[in-house]
Scaffold this motif. Structure first.
Motif, short mmCIF file in Angstrom:
data_model
loop_
_atom_site.label_atom_id
_atom_site.label_comp_id
_atom_site.label_asym_id
_atom_site.label_seq_id
_atom_site.Cartn_x
_atom_site.Cartn_y
_atom_site.Cartn_z
N VAL A 118 39.46 29.72 27.32
CA VAL A 118 40.47 30.51 26.64
C VAL A 118 41.84 29.93 26.97
N ARG A 119 42.62 29.69 25.95
CA ARG A 119 43.98 29.18 26.16
C ARG A 119 44.96 30.23 25.67
N THR A 120 45.83 30.68 26.56
CA THR A 120 46.81 31.70 26.22
C THR A 120 48.21 31.12 26.32
N VAL A 121 49.00 31.33 25.29
CA VAL A 121 50.40 30.90 25.28
C VAL A 121 51.27 32.14 25.50
N VAL A 122 52.05 32.13 26.56
CA VAL A 122 52.90 33.27 26.87
C VAL A 122 54.16 33.20 26.02
N GLU A 123 54.50 34.30 25.38
CA GLU A 123 55.70 34.34 24.55
C GLU A 123 56.95 34.15 25.41
N ALA A 124 57.97 33.57 24.79
CA ALA A 124 59.25 33.37 25.49
C ALA A 124 60.03 34.69 25.47
N ASP A 125 59.45 35.69 26.10
CA ASP A 125 60.03 37.03 26.15
C ASP A 125 60.02 37.47 27.60
N CYS A 126 61.18 37.75 28.14
CA CYS A 126 61.28 38.08 29.55
C CYS A 126 60.61 39.40 29.89
N ALA A 127 60.23 40.19 28.87
CA ALA A 127 59.55 41.46 29.13
C ALA A 127 58.07 41.27 29.41
N VAL A 128 57.52 40.05 29.15
CA VAL A 128 56.11 39.78 29.41
C VAL A 128 55.92 39.58 30.91
N THR A 129 55.12 40.45 31.51
CA THR A 129 54.94 40.39 32.97
C THR A 129 53.53 39.99 33.38
N GLN A 130 52.56 40.10 32.45
CA GLN A 130 51.20 39.67 32.77
C GLN A 130 50.44 39.40 31.48
N ILE A 131 49.33 38.67 31.62
CA ILE A 131 48.46 38.41 30.49
C ILE A 131 47.08 38.96 30.81
N SER A 132 46.35 39.34 29.78
CA SER A 132 45.01 39.87 29.93
C SER A 132 44.13 39.22 28.87
N ASP A 133 43.06 38.54 29.31
CA ASP A 133 42.20 37.80 28.39
C ASP A 133 40.75 38.25 28.52
N THR A 134 40.11 38.39 27.36
CA THR A 134 38.68 38.63 27.28
C THR A 134 38.12 37.67 26.26
N ALA A 135 37.12 36.87 26.64
CA ALA A 135 36.56 35.87 25.74
C ALA A 135 35.33 36.43 25.03
#
Length: 389
Positions: free
Chosen positions: A212-229
């Motif tokens: 799984v490849r996740t690209v984090v948005e250039a948004d300072c409000a993004v504090t974590q990512i959550s992935d389910t494949a």
């Protein structure tokens, strides 16, 4: 061939024992046929009719004009002006040819996100699925296992169970193999719109990985990512566990805190106290404090963004009263002023302050950041020129 017969470009087929040209012909008295010439023996192909017509296909009116040889099934795939696609046995000229085959390339490292073959203990087998083996002439069918360069590693036989033993081929020496099965059939009943025979190759190793490849948005409000494949295989739908990771803010998502330290240029406690009009400057006038006296300081802490600064504290080792402001937060674009005073016994004095702070959303354990320092100078009658900052 007689008058009116057309001869089209041949399909050249080279095997381990022969090189042949298969010529499509039709016209005049010939409704469609194949001619075969062997370049190895320099004569018409042995076992092949002088003019191989196709009475079992469209009543023989095929009007051949081209062939393509399929090495896996060992069939000539023919097409003619009649618009009928059919097969020709390259050995006997019979039509249609009831042969089939499959080739599968197995590269275990493709099943792992790290591309490593270290997960593989060894190859196991290849097997035919969705086919009635009673419809297969197993003795006449052949198997070849090759490496990526086409070198034959093994030519095992198909077992009565329709399997091929691959355990004798070391995966460490051959990280990729191709298994080609050429089938001679006595019935084509297994090939229908709803049934599709397949060849499956397998190996022994760890469970396959789904990347799984996740690209984090250039948004300072993004504090974590959550992935389910999710994935789908022959057993149905698959769903992985959920993985959560904290996002560490980049340089553009950290507070920008500046400090400006000033001294009151008058000796009036009311003008120099909290909210006082001052005036304020980086250096007091010469003689304001005489040889000793009380200096009034103002420290302005500003956050120019783009995120909130938290846990802000003022560092002023010379004037301890300035550090008594405690800890506070600064929103984007906000400022806070700290007022303090000190009794000076020796002049001139250059007083320096800074601020220590953290950024909103920084992961726990991230060390605080210290701003650039700022200075102001308290002068006496003996004040000398000192560089301001």
């Amino acid at each position: 061939m007689g008058n009116g017969v057309l001869v089209f470009n041949p399909e050249v087929v080279t095997t381990a024992t022969d090189t042949r040209s298969y010529f499509p012909v039709w016209g005049g008295p010939v409704p469609g046929a194949t001619l075969c010439y062997s370049w190895t023996t320099a004569q018409p192909c042995a076992g092949f009719p002088a003019t191989a017509t196709h009475p079992g296909v469209g009543g023989g009116a095929t009007r051949d004009y081209g062939y393509t040889y399929d090495a896996t099934t060992r069939c000539l795939i023919a097409l003619g002006d009649a618009g009928i696609l059919f097969s020709v046995d390259p050995g006997t000229g019979a039509t249609p040819r009831v042969h089939s085959g499959a080739a599968v390339t197995l590269k275990p490292s493709d099943f792992y996100c790290d591309g490593s073959s270290g997960h593989v203990q060894g190859y196991t087998e290849a097997r035919l699925e969705a086919i009635d083996l009673a419809h297969v002439d197993l003795a006449a069918s052949t198997v070849a296992v090759t490496d990526p360069d086409g070198t034959v590693l093994a030519a095992p036989a198909l077992t009565p169970a329709g399997t091929v033993d691959l355990s004798g081929i070391a995966a460490a020496d051959h990280p990729s193999i191709t298994v080609t099965v050429q089938l001679v059939l006595n019935s084509a009943a297994d090939f229908s719109a709803t049934n599709h025979p397949v060849l499956v190759a397998s190996y022994e190793g760890d469970a396959p990985q789904v990347c799984v490849r996740t690209v984090v948005e250039a948004d300072c409000a993004v504090t974590q990512i959550s992935d389910t494949a999710t994935a789908t295989d022959g057993s149905g739908s698959l769903t992985s566990n959920t993985v959560e990771l904290a996002v560490t803010p980049g340089a553009h998502c950290k507070p920008e805190v500046t400090v400006n330290k000033e001294i009151c240029t008058v000796s009036n406690p009311h003008a120099c106290g909290p909210g006082g009009a001052g005036p304020w400057a980086k250096k007091s006038p010469v003689g304001l404090l005489q040889l000793l006296g009380t200096a009034y300081w103002r420290i302005t802490v500003t956050n120019t963004g783009p995120v909130e600064a938290t846990g802000v504290t003022v560092n002023d080792p010379t004037t301890h009263g300035c550090q008594a402001a405690g800890t506070f937060d600064l929103a984007v674009g906000a400022s806070r002023q700290v007022y303090c005073d000190s009794f000076l016994l020796a002049l001139p004095l250059k007083n320096t302050a800074s601020a220590t702070f953290s950024g909103l959303n920084e992961p726990p354990g991230t060390p605080p950041t210290t701003s650039a320092p700022s200075s102001a100078i308290a002068c006496s009658l003996l004040c000398i020129l000192t560089k301001e900052s």
